[in-house]
Design a protein around this motif. Sequence first.
Motif, PDB file in Angstrom:
ATOM      1  N   PHE A 113     -10.141 -16.714  14.949  1.00  0.00           N
ATOM      2  CA  PHE A 113     -10.086 -17.788  14.056  1.00  0.00           C
ATOM      3  C   PHE A 113     -11.304 -18.479  13.611  1.00  0.00           C
ATOM      4  CE2 PHE A 113      -9.461 -22.326  13.571  1.00  0.00           C
ATOM      5  CZ  PHE A 113      -8.718 -22.466  12.254  1.00  0.00           C
ATOM      6  N   ARG A 148      -8.619 -15.048  20.656  1.00  0.00           N
ATOM      7  CA  ARG A 148      -7.978 -15.382  19.540  1.00  0.00           C
ATOM      8  C   ARG A 148      -8.617 -16.692  18.751  1.00  0.00           C
ATOM      9  NH1 ARG A 148      -3.502 -13.879  22.553  1.00  0.00           N
ATOM     10  NH2 ARG A 148      -3.087 -15.778  23.320  1.00  0.00           N
ATOM     11  N   ARG A 149      -8.881 -17.754  19.596  1.00  0.00           N
ATOM     12  CA  ARG A 149      -9.741 -18.750  18.931  1.00  0.00           C
ATOM     13  C   ARG A 149     -11.088 -18.242  18.183  1.00  0.00           C
ATOM     14  NH1 ARG A 149     -10.563 -24.535  21.682  1.00  0.00           N
ATOM     15  NH2 ARG A 149      -8.184 -24.420  20.994  1.00  0.00           N
TER      16      ARG A 149
END
Length: 157
Positions: A88, A84-85
């Motif tokens: 992002f 998820r990072r």
Amino acid sequence: MATDELTSRLLDSAEGAPDSVIDVLHELLDDSAIESSAAPRSVAEAARLVGLSPHTLRYYEREGLVRPARDASGYREYAASDLRRLVFLTRMRLSGMTMRDLRRYIALVEQGPDTIPERRRIMLDQRDRITRQLRELTLALETTEYKLRVYGGHPDG
């Protein structure tokens, strides 16, 4: 999730209800695309999933932007939170956020919730940059459409 797939899903969701794009993005980043219960991914698997090269993943690691765990053999294991990072980071880089700003933002995230006001400020500044870019790109698109009309009628033809 690869950029093309993410973009397609977001655009498809926006056709019927533009307000739902943010909800779809959250869904893609939080649950369906990267399940928290999923087994850790190797560098190659993580790179394929988020649409980056293994070299870029290692670069982000060297820059302190992501810190995947290591297995008993020393191989990187990207957990759902790492993936998820990476999504992002990919979105922010695509929007023009500098590595310096990303390093600052991630450092603040890792310091905890007391840094939320400063993180919010960074995101507000980034939103302003993106909005300016969108206006500039809209002007460039309009200029292109004008030239297409000059060169032979309707731009869609």
